[in-house]
Write an enzyme that holds these catalytic residues in place. Structure first.
Site, PDB file in Angstrom:
ATOM      1  N   LYS A 113     -10.416  -6.402  -7.452  1.00 17.75           N
ATOM      2  CA  LYS A 113      -9.279  -5.488  -7.279  1.00 17.75           C
ATOM      3  C   LYS A 113      -7.989  -6.291  -7.397  1.00 17.75           C
ATOM      4  CE  LYS A 113      -8.925  -1.009  -6.176  1.00 17.75           C
ATOM      5  NZ  LYS A 113      -9.661   0.029  -6.902  1.00 17.75           N
ATOM      6  N   ARG A 169       9.251   6.207  11.848  1.00 15.80           N
ATOM      7  CA  ARG A 169       8.592   5.799  10.618  1.00 15.80           C
ATOM      8  C   ARG A 169       9.279   4.560  10.060  1.00 15.80           C
ATOM      9  NH1 ARG A 169      11.122   9.807   5.886  1.00 15.80           N
ATOM     10  NH2 ARG A 169      13.285   9.539   6.525  1.00 15.80           N
ATOM     11  N   HIS A 219       8.187   4.803  -0.229  1.00 16.68           N
ATOM     12  CA  HIS A 219       7.275   5.195   0.847  1.00 16.68           C
ATOM     13  C   HIS A 219       6.336   4.060   1.244  1.00 16.68           C
ATOM     14  CE1 HIS A 219       8.580   9.327   0.590  1.00 16.68           C
ATOM     15  NE2 HIS A 219       8.326   9.343  -0.700  1.00 16.68           N
ATOM     16  N   GLN A 257      19.477  11.761   4.083  1.00 13.80           N
ATOM     17  CA  GLN A 257      20.725  12.455   3.756  1.00 13.80           C
ATOM     18  C   GLN A 257      21.842  12.103   4.741  1.00 13.80           C
ATOM     19  OE1 GLN A 257      17.690  13.739   3.583  1.00 13.80           O
ATOM     20  NE2 GLN A 257      17.537  15.407   2.099  1.00 13.80           N
ATOM     21  N   THR A 261     -14.955  -2.286  -6.147  1.00 16.52           N
ATOM     22  CA  THR A 261     -13.602  -2.837  -6.000  1.00 16.52           C
ATOM     23  C   THR A 261     -12.840  -2.111  -4.892  1.00 16.52           C
ATOM     24  OG1 THR A 261     -12.670  -1.384  -7.708  1.00 16.52           O
ATOM     25  CG2 THR A 261     -13.564  -3.501  -8.421  1.00 16.52           C
TER      26      THR A 261
END
Length: 309
Positions: free
Chosen positions: A13, A182, A263, A235, A60
């Site tokens: 991988k 987050r 992300h 925003q 993988t």
């Protein structure tokens, strides 16, 4: 002619993107951002090439899972050193799978530099090492005078906490859960247009200071401004950044930002017997596409703009 043989082989991988956040009790947070290549070799794999026999082939995807598993379970001191992490992954694969005679692991770092404010290192906000690109544009029109725009792009920033996204519109097409806290990362594009049109006046402006000020406000709002924590959305962060530039520099007419949302999603390690979601999240997988894109142009109120022209 005798049957051809497999002279050499390796499979595995590549580009396994893994991010590990290390949270200390003092509040300091560290981050490692790696791209991992894992390749397995051994004579036992020859039948998979010559006969289509996959019985000894380690998928993988399993190799990718191993990288995430070790990123979660190894001590922080090991994770912080790419040589040690590469050695641990390679050793794990050879010891676990006896038919693997060699495991090659290459760990490529994607370094982050801790933000600095007034000589002090920030606890959880980082900027990508390397230089953002500064640019400028001037358009001289015989009827309308000279228009000057400055800006920068590719200023990549990340913070491991103090960002959320809640209270958004929900309907039958909504699958995104609300996130009270987050990781937030973006690659900033910012530009500002000047109010002046007279060439002589424009030549006297402190362009370097304005550029440094715009960059400072961008980083300071991202890392430190409580309004970007409370309202939390990209925003509102964008608006506070632009508003601060307009308030400091009266010669700036409007400010444009483009903030792609890079992300970083927690890896679900539940099937491997590990908790890594919500408050247990430590290991993340960056996802390049698709990404959110937040843009806006913030300007002075019409009355104020008219007074400055």
């Amino acid at each position: 002619m005798e049957t051809s043989i497999v002279k050499s082989q390796a499979y595995g991988k590549d580009r396994v993107r893994v991010v590990r956040v290390i949270r200390h009790s003092s509040g300091l947070q560290e981050i490692v951002d790696y791209s991992v290549l894992c390749l397995l070799s051994g004579s036992a794999f020859a039948p998979s090439y010559t006969k289509g026999d996959n019985r000894l082939v380690i998928a993988t995807d399993s190799q990718k899972n191993t990288v995430y598993y070790l990123a979660k379970t190894l001590p922080a001191a090991t994770l912080l050193v790419p040589e040690l992490f590469a050695m641990e992954v390679a050793t794990f694969m050879v010891q676990k799978y006896k038919h693997v005679t060699e495991c090659r692991v290459k760990v490529t770092t994607r370094p982050w530099e801790r933000m600095q404010f007034e000589g002090a290192a920030h606890r959880h906000s980082f900027v990508r090492e390397g230089k953002e690109v500064r640019w400028a544009e001037a358009v001289n029109n015989e009827s309308n005078g000279c228009r000057v725009v400055g800006g920068f792009l590719d200023l990549e920033v990340l913070k491991t906490t103090n960002s959320s996204f809640t209270g958004f519109w929900r309907d039958e097409l909504t699958t995104l859960p609300e996130m009270a806290d987050r990781m937030l990362s973006t690659k900033v594009q910012c530009q500002w247009q000047f109010t002046l049109r007279d060439t002589a006046q424009l030549r006297r402006l402190p362009y370097d200071s304005i550029y440094q000020g715009a960059k400072h406000h961008t980083l300071d709002v991202f890392a430190n401004d409580e309004r970007s924590w409370v309202h939390a959305s990209v925003q509102s962060t964008l608006y506070v950044m632009a508003d601060r530039i307009l308030r400091q520099f009266g010669v700036v007419d409007d400010v444009y930002y483009a903030l792609p949302n890079i992300h970083y999603f927690p890896v679900d390690l539940g099937k491997l017997g590990l908790r890594n979601l919500a408050e247990d999240a430590e290991v993340y997988m960056p996802l390049a596409d698709p990404s959110g894109l937040i843009t806006a142009t913030v300007s002075r109120p019409p009355v104020e703009r008219k007074a400055r022209l």
